[in-house]
Design a protein around this motif. Structure first.
Motif, PDB file in Angstrom:
ATOM      1  N   LYS A  13       0.846  -1.187   0.000  1.00  0.00           N
ATOM      2  CA  LYS A  13       0.000   0.000   0.000  1.00  0.00           C
ATOM      3  C   LYS A  13       0.884   1.241   0.000  1.00  0.00           C
ATOM      4  O   LYS A  13       1.904   1.289   0.692  1.00  0.00           O
ATOM      5  CB  LYS A  13      -0.920   0.013   1.218  1.00  0.00           C
ATOM      6  N   GLU A  15       0.507   4.147   1.309  1.00  0.00           N
ATOM      7  CA  GLU A  15       0.665   4.800   2.605  1.00  0.00           C
ATOM      8  C   GLU A  15       1.583   4.025   3.532  1.00  0.00           C
ATOM      9  O   GLU A  15       2.131   4.599   4.499  1.00  0.00           O
ATOM     10  CB  GLU A  15      -0.698   5.017   3.279  1.00  0.00           C
ATOM     11  N   ILE A 323      -1.698  10.970  -9.787  1.00  0.00           N
ATOM     12  CA  ILE A 323      -2.460  10.408  -8.674  1.00  0.00           C
ATOM     13  C   ILE A 323      -3.067  11.523  -7.825  1.00  0.00           C
ATOM     14  O   ILE A 323      -4.231  11.445  -7.410  1.00  0.00           O
ATOM     15  CB  ILE A 323      -1.558   9.485  -7.822  1.00  0.00           C
ATOM     16  N   GLU A 327      -7.065  11.994  -7.256  1.00  0.00           N
ATOM     17  CA  GLU A 327      -7.655  12.039  -5.918  1.00  0.00           C
ATOM     18  C   GLU A 327      -8.499  13.290  -5.727  1.00  0.00           C
ATOM     19  O   GLU A 327      -9.594  13.233  -5.146  1.00  0.00           O
ATOM     20  CB  GLU A 327      -6.546  11.989  -4.863  1.00  0.00           C
ATOM     21  N   GLU A 339     -12.417   4.792  -8.164  1.00  0.00           N
ATOM     22  CA  GLU A 339     -11.683   4.610  -6.901  1.00  0.00           C
ATOM     23  C   GLU A 339     -10.878   3.318  -6.946  1.00  0.00           C
ATOM     24  O   GLU A 339      -9.719   3.272  -6.493  1.00  0.00           O
ATOM     25  CB  GLU A 339     -12.661   4.573  -5.723  1.00  0.00           C
ATOM     26  N   ALA A 340     -11.466   2.275  -7.494  1.00  0.00           N
ATOM     27  CA  ALA A 340     -10.771   0.997  -7.578  1.00  0.00           C
ATOM     28  C   ALA A 340      -9.557   1.094  -8.506  1.00  0.00           C
ATOM     29  O   ALA A 340      -8.484   0.533  -8.213  1.00  0.00           O
ATOM     30  CB  ALA A 340     -11.725  -0.090  -8.060  1.00  0.00           C
ATOM     31  N   LEU A 342      -7.841   3.810  -9.108  1.00  0.00           N
ATOM     32  CA  LEU A 342      -6.842   4.620  -8.426  1.00  0.00           C
ATOM     33  C   LEU A 342      -6.093   3.813  -7.374  1.00  0.00           C
ATOM     34  O   LEU A 342      -4.865   3.914  -7.247  1.00  0.00           O
ATOM     35  CB  LEU A 342      -7.498   5.847  -7.789  1.00  0.00           C
ATOM     36  N   GLU A 343      -6.801   3.005  -6.635  1.00  0.00           N
ATOM     37  CA  GLU A 343      -6.139   2.179  -5.618  1.00  0.00           C
ATOM     38  C   GLU A 343      -5.177   1.199  -6.280  1.00  0.00           C
ATOM     39  O   GLU A 343      -4.082   0.941  -5.754  1.00  0.00           O
ATOM     40  CB  GLU A 343      -7.183   1.442  -4.777  1.00  0.00           C
ATOM     41  N   SER A 344      -5.563   0.654  -7.419  1.00  0.00           N
ATOM     42  CA  SER A 344      -4.670  -0.249  -8.143  1.00  0.00           C
ATOM     43  C   SER A 344      -3.435   0.495  -8.650  1.00  0.00           C
ATOM     44  O   SER A 344      -2.318  -0.040  -8.618  1.00  0.00           O
ATOM     45  CB  SER A 344      -5.411  -0.900  -9.316  1.00  0.00           C
ATOM     46  N   LYS A 346      -2.115   3.168  -7.290  1.00  0.00           N
ATOM     47  CA  LYS A 346      -1.279   3.436  -6.116  1.00  0.00           C
ATOM     48  C   LYS A 346      -0.464   2.206  -5.735  1.00  0.00           C
ATOM     49  O   LYS A 346       0.708   2.311  -5.340  1.00  0.00           O
ATOM     50  CB  LYS A 346      -2.151   3.869  -4.938  1.00  0.00           C
ATOM     51  N   GLU A 347      -1.091   1.036  -5.838  1.00  0.00           N
ATOM     52  CA  GLU A 347      -0.373  -0.199  -5.513  1.00  0.00           C
ATOM     53  C   GLU A 347       0.793  -0.405  -6.483  1.00  0.00           C
ATOM     54  O   GLU A 347       1.869  -0.874  -6.086  1.00  0.00           O
ATOM     55  CB  GLU A 347      -1.318  -1.400  -5.582  1.00  0.00           C
TER      56      GLU A 347
END
Length: 466
Positions: A13, A15, A323, A327, A339-340, A342-344, A346-347
């Motif tokens: 992740k 973060e 990114i 956001e 959102e999904a 974006l999370e991918s 970020k990963e």
């Protein structure tokens, strides 16, 4: 014993990776490349266009756009930590940008991947970003008054120079321009418009904005350049050639900046429309991770259609800023599917954060040089880390950088302290000492200006990419 790490590392992740420790490493890398008060170097390799000429020109010094971005970062660090070191650094960078202004009003060292340049050649993005940075410094409540006093005249002299050197000059396709603008490339000219908007904010130059910036903005927001249905802008230096994805870092940054100052609602709408369509560029690669296509292939007649996507080198160092804009868009217009994505995404970024805190500049290109050579950036990266840390942000502490061997294909990057080398098939092609702007050596038998390349043979980590 040297530890081996393979990238990308899946399942991380962002973060959990972009921590205070990472920020400490990033700032330590900045300082490893410090070449004087307010002067920071790097290897100016351009992943999007595959430009590596600085190596053969032996240059690893400053350029205006990097310094302009770093000025914003160190101002923010001072505001957050009140460590006088960062205020001193901000003052030094602002002072040095003024020093880089030629008697003509233009800037030297304003060509990035074409450095070193000691005349005022360049393009709008490289000689207007420092104007934006100086205007922002002028408005900073902690600015040094003696430096601040020099900025209005510097901005004015630069403007008069730019009217002769840049306004309506155009590019290889349009020369000169038949419409109000500078070089006729969207991301470039929006930076020029952004600089004029900053002139309104700092000095009240509204007439100049209305005479030059507003007519240019009208053209870029017209169907000639802005394909509203696609959320894309035409670049302007090719036929049927939309802006490449990475350049929306600049496009969105300027749309936001100009809107915040001028309050033109068309800019707000364009910002969110473009940010929304960034998600259209997402794709899942063979490694199972999400990336963004290099750019869209649009229908030459019908600008409501994307015919396909251009692949090739992924200019990965721009993902950080993209990114941020994605956001911001989702904070106003929530969308579960986006959102999904974006999370991918970020990963994916998290999977490429190297052990020394750096990120690759490019991926999937023919030349692995852009993957193994990870350089201090223009401020976007540490500022994203600061955003993630929020109230947990602490003053970055001096840390020792790990000794690295980083390999992709037949190339290896080695760094230990201020010494670095690039090897091809185990033979050193280039090397350098980071404190010296002309410190790039060529060939296996050359010696650095200080120290010995033998010290690079011992490493804490071997990083293997791909």
């Amino acid at each position: 014993m040297m530890k081996t790490i393979h990238y990308p590392i899946k399942g991380r992740k962002l973060e959990d990776v972009l921590t205070q420790q990472t920020l400490d490493l990033v700032m330590a890398q900045w300082e490893a490349w410090q070449q004087g008060p307010g002067v920071y170097g790097k290897l100016h390799l351009h992943a999007c266009w595959g430009t590596t000429g600085v190596l053969d020109r032996g240059y690893q010094g400053e350029t205006t756009t990097i310094l302009a971005g770093q000025l914003h970062t160190v101002r923010r660090l001072y505001d957050a930590t009140k460590n006088p070191k960062w205020r001193m650094t901000a003052n030094a960078i602002a002072s040095h940008l003024l020093y880089l202004q030629d008697n003509s009003g233009g800037f030297i060292h304003a060509t990035a991947e074409f450095e070193p340049t000691f005349d005022t050649r360049g393009c709008p993005i490289h000689f207007f970003y420092p104007i934006i940075a100086l205007c922002q410094y002028y408005l900073w409540e902690s600015a040094d008054e003696s430096i601040k006093a020099l900025i209005p005249d510097a901005v004015e002299r630069h403007w008069q120079w730019s009217l002769k050197a840049s306004f309506r000059v155009g590019n290889g396709r349009f020369h000169p321009l038949s419409f109000p603008g500078w070089c006729g490339v969207t991301n470039q000219d929006l930076v020029a418009i952004g600089a004029l908007a900053m002139g309104v904010k700092a000095f009240g130059n509204i007439k100049r904005y209305e005479e030059y910036a507003l007519p240019a903005l009208e053209h870029y927001l017209s169907p000639a350049y802005y394909h509203k249905a696609l959320g894309l802008f035409e670049r302007g230096d090719g036929v049927n050639y939309a802006e490449r994805t990475v350049y929306y870092t600049h496009v969105l940054e300027m749309l936001e900046l100009i809107y915040d100052i001028m309050g033109d609602e068309r800019l707000y709408e364009a910002y969110h429309n473009v940010a929304s369509h960034l998600f259209d560029a997402a794709f899942v690669a063979d490694d199972g991770l999400t990336y963004l296509h290099r750019g869209a292939i649009t229908d030459p007649v019908d600008k409501t259609k994307i015919l396909g996507w251009e692949n090739g080198t992924v200019a990965f160092d721009g993902y950080i800023k993209l990114i941020e804009h994605m956001e911001k868009h989702l904070a106003v217009y929530p969308d579960a599917q986006k959102e999904a994505i974006l999370e991918s995404l970020k990963e994916t970024v998290a999977g490429y954060v190297f052990v020394d805190g750096m990120l690759p500049q490019g991926l999937f290109g023919k030349n692995p040089l852009f993957t193994v050579v990870a350089m201090p950036d223009n401020g976007w990266y540490p500022e994203l880390i600061m955003d993630i840390l929020g109230d947990r942000l602490q003053d970055p502490q001096p840390v020792a950088l790990p000794a690295i061997h980083r390999s992709c294909g037949n190339l290896t990057w080695k760094q230990n302290g201020r010494l670095w080398a690039i090897e091809e098939n185990g033979c050193r092609k280039y090397g350098g000492y980071t404190r010296y702007d002309a410190g790039v050596t060529r060939g296996p038998d050359a010696s650095p200006v200080m120290g010995s390349y033998d010290s690079l043979e011992q490493a804490d980590y071997l990083e293997i990419i791909g």
